[in-house]
Design a protein around this motif. Sequence first.
Motif, mmCIF file in Angstrom:
data_model
loop_
_atom_site.group_PDB
_atom_site.id
_atom_site.type_symbol
_atom_site.label_atom_id
_atom_site.label_comp_id
_atom_site.label_asym_id
_atom_site.label_seq_id
_atom_site.Cartn_x
_atom_site.Cartn_y
_atom_site.Cartn_z
ATOM 1 N N THR A 158 78.901 18.026 15.828
ATOM 2 C CA THR A 158 78.394 16.973 16.397
ATOM 3 C C THR A 158 77.279 17.204 17.705
ATOM 4 N N LEU A 159 77.764 18.306 18.572
ATOM 5 C CA LEU A 159 76.814 18.515 19.419
ATOM 6 C C LEU A 159 75.651 19.529 19.203
ATOM 7 N N VAL A 160 75.763 20.289 18.097
ATOM 8 C CA VAL A 160 74.728 20.847 17.493
ATOM 9 C C VAL A 160 73.831 19.866 16.926
ATOM 10 N N GLY A 161 74.260 18.729 16.323
ATOM 11 C CA GLY A 161 73.348 17.895 15.555
ATOM 12 C C GLY A 161 72.647 16.963 16.781
ATOM 13 N N VAL A 162 73.427 16.624 18.000
ATOM 14 C CA VAL A 162 72.776 15.817 18.797
ATOM 15 C C VAL A 162 71.606 16.965 19.480
ATOM 16 N N VAL A 163 72.064 17.912 19.557
ATOM 17 C CA VAL A 163 70.869 18.752 20.294
ATOM 18 C C VAL A 163 69.568 19.139 19.374
ATOM 19 N N TRP A 164 69.975 19.270 18.005
ATOM 20 C CA TRP A 164 68.901 19.335 17.028
ATOM 21 C C TRP A 164 68.174 18.131 16.980
ATOM 22 N N LEU A 165 68.608 17.098 17.009
ATOM 23 C CA LEU A 165 67.735 15.926 16.993
ATOM 24 C C LEU A 165 66.901 15.608 18.512
ATOM 25 N N SER A 166 67.867 15.806 19.474
ATOM 26 C CA SER A 166 67.107 15.749 20.747
ATOM 27 C C SER A 166 66.000 16.510 20.983
ATOM 28 N N VAL A 167 66.001 17.938 20.411
ATOM 29 C CA VAL A 167 64.795 18.866 20.527
ATOM 30 C C VAL A 167 63.765 18.409 19.629
ATOM 31 N N SER A 168 64.093 17.774 18.335
ATOM 32 C CA SER A 168 63.019 17.468 17.374
ATOM 33 C C SER A 168 62.516 16.310 17.919
ATOM 34 N N ASN A 169 63.005 15.253 18.416
ATOM 35 C CA ASN A 169 62.233 14.201 19.216
ATOM 36 C C ASN A 169 61.481 14.540 20.098
ATOM 37 N N GLY A 170 62.218 15.534 20.990
ATOM 38 C CA GLY A 170 61.180 16.058 22.141
ATOM 39 C C GLY A 170 60.046 16.730 21.855
ATOM 40 N N LEU A 171 59.947 17.388 20.692
ATOM 41 C CA LEU A 171 58.865 18.168 20.019
ATOM 42 C C LEU A 171 57.897 17.336 19.148
ATOM 43 N N ARG A 172 58.466 16.196 19.023
ATOM 44 C CA ARG A 172 57.619 15.007 18.286
ATOM 45 C C ARG A 172 56.121 14.978 18.760
ATOM 46 N N PRO A 173 55.847 14.907 19.958
ATOM 47 C CA PRO A 173 54.582 14.814 20.358
ATOM 48 C C PRO A 173 53.597 16.036 19.854
ATOM 49 N N LEU A 174 54.098 17.200 20.101
ATOM 50 C CA LEU A 174 53.547 18.504 19.576
ATOM 51 C C LEU A 174 53.207 18.342 18.203
ATOM 52 N N ALA A 175 54.154 17.999 17.371
ATOM 53 C CA ALA A 175 54.088 17.791 15.687
ATOM 54 C C ALA A 175 52.785 16.757 15.421
ATOM 55 N N ARG A 176 52.851 15.582 16.333
ATOM 56 C CA ARG A 176 51.753 14.844 16.009
ATOM 57 C C ARG A 176 50.219 15.250 16.451
ATOM 58 N N ILE A 177 50.273 15.868 17.529
ATOM 59 C CA ILE A 177 49.105 16.635 17.972
ATOM 60 C C ILE A 177 48.873 17.426 16.539
ATOM 61 N N ARG A 178 49.455 18.310 16.454
ATOM 62 C CA ARG A 178 49.285 19.168 15.334
ATOM 63 C C ARG A 178 48.588 18.526 13.991
ATOM 64 N N ALA A 179 49.434 17.431 13.615
ATOM 65 C CA ALA A 179 49.037 16.922 12.469
ATOM 66 C C ALA A 179 47.449 16.038 12.565
ATOM 67 N N GLU A 180 47.461 15.707 13.701
ATOM 68 C CA GLU A 180 46.069 15.091 14.009
ATOM 69 C C GLU A 180 44.834 16.164 13.702
ATOM 70 N N LEU A 181 45.267 17.203 14.540
ATOM 71 C CA LEU A 181 44.120 18.494 14.301
ATOM 72 C C LEU A 181 43.973 18.713 13.027
ATOM 73 N N ALA A 182 45.137 18.786 12.123
ATOM 74 C CA ALA A 182 44.821 19.447 10.845
ATOM 75 C C ALA A 182 44.399 18.439 10.007
ATOM 76 N N ALA A 183 44.337 17.093 10.347
ATOM 77 C CA ALA A 183 43.731 15.989 9.715
ATOM 78 C C ALA A 183 42.150 16.078 9.906
ATOM 79 N N ARG A 184 41.473 16.743 10.856
ATOM 80 C CA ARG A 184 40.342 16.585 11.104
ATOM 81 C C ARG A 184 39.355 17.527 10.252
ATOM 82 N N GLY A 185 38.205 17.116 10.181
ATOM 83 C CA GLY A 185 37.280 17.779 9.619
ATOM 84 C C GLY A 185 36.547 19.035 10.400
ATOM 85 N N PRO A 186 36.014 19.858 9.984
ATOM 86 C CA PRO A 186 35.684 21.110 10.636
ATOM 87 C C PRO A 186 34.550 20.848 11.680
#
Length: 439
Positions: A158-186
């Motif tokens: 349970t703790l591993v799942g909570v930590v994993w979800l917490s870390v994933s949610n905490g890193l979501r802004p970085l994933a959003r920025i990466r997705a936005e940059l990947a969707a851009r044109g050259p």
Amino acid sequence: MSSIRLQLLKWLLGPILLVNLVLAALVVGLAWTPAQVAFDQGLFDSADTLAARLAGGAAPQLPIPAADTGARDPIWFALRDAQGAHLAGAAGFPPLHPGRAAYDAEIDGEPVRVVAREIATPDGPRRLGVARPLRQRLEVRAAIVRSLTVLVALVTITLVGVVWLSVSNGLRPLARIRAELAARGPNDLAPLPAEQVPYEIAPVVTGFNELLDKVEAGSRAQRDFLADMAHQLRTPLAGMQLQLEWLGQRHAADPDTRRALEMMGLSNERMIRQVNQLLALARAREGQPTAAPAPLDLAVLVGESVQFFVEKAARKDIDIGFELDPAPVSGDAFGLRDLIDNLVDNAIRYTPTGGRVTVGCGREGQQTRFTVEDSGPGIPAARRAAVFERFVRLNDKTDGSGLGLAIVRDIASAHGAKVVVGDADDGGARIYVTFPPTV
């Protein structure tokens, strides 16, 4: 390449697992100690009861050992005098140590727990021993360990799942920025929005936006220089072309002079074409139409340039045909003319004398397609990606700067279109430009 996610999981899960192990060991100890005390207390009570009977003068008639009855949890008794001589009870009873608390020993190979008492009887001092096997208490301890192991495993998962979800949610802004940059044109150098990013990564976004501003400024300066240079060169080159044509007319009677002037004129035409391509490339590299998108018809744009294409094809005895159906698009007329000019010019340039070039446009479903097909040498499959790079030429036998398809690629990208190179039916090249549906 290191991973922030893995680093966070390592720093968080490692201590959590270690703490869980320590807590599990403590809980096992805390749960087992009362059980051990309870078992020992049962032995003490049995020994005290027998000791009271013997101290009251009762005959040393001890109960029949439960081991002799085949009980699952037998009990042994032994009575000895002060010198250790056996008086009653189990003959194989281990040595008695009345001064010690309960202790472990063996009876006929069976691990037992022993309690000894020093008794004052009417017949003199006696030593009494009571023993029970360790089998039952070991089973209880194993049950405790199994139960706590399951509990600790569930808590850990349970703790591993909570930590994993917490870390994933905490890193979501970085994933959003990466997705936005990947969707851009050259060529999209717009700054990243810094309003919705967490405080911790705001400095990173700010620094990245400053870098984008510097890159945009450098790219803009390069494009401005290229456009200014092309504009400045077009006028003197056009004047030089007029002067060469005038000189050719004046010296038409002299074959050597006429030949030299023709060569100079061809070189000047090539330079004018390259300057025009540089100017078109400067416009195309903006990554967007140079004017507001407007409803256009590719067939009309091709028709406006037909005469120039026909004359150029006639010089090489090339059969050029046009299959023009209404082809509505939304875009910039100047940019689309550059796209058409470069594709048709390339086809005529690479098609040998007596060949064939076909230019077509029309609707295909909801999309619009512009096609140029020739009977030239074609474009090998291995080179089809490279020909869209600047200054890449298929061979050195045909004059050109290697900018035509690079310009086509950039203009098509600015209009949301896709360029595909294929094979013509007679072995030449067929280039498709597919435009998105018009609104």
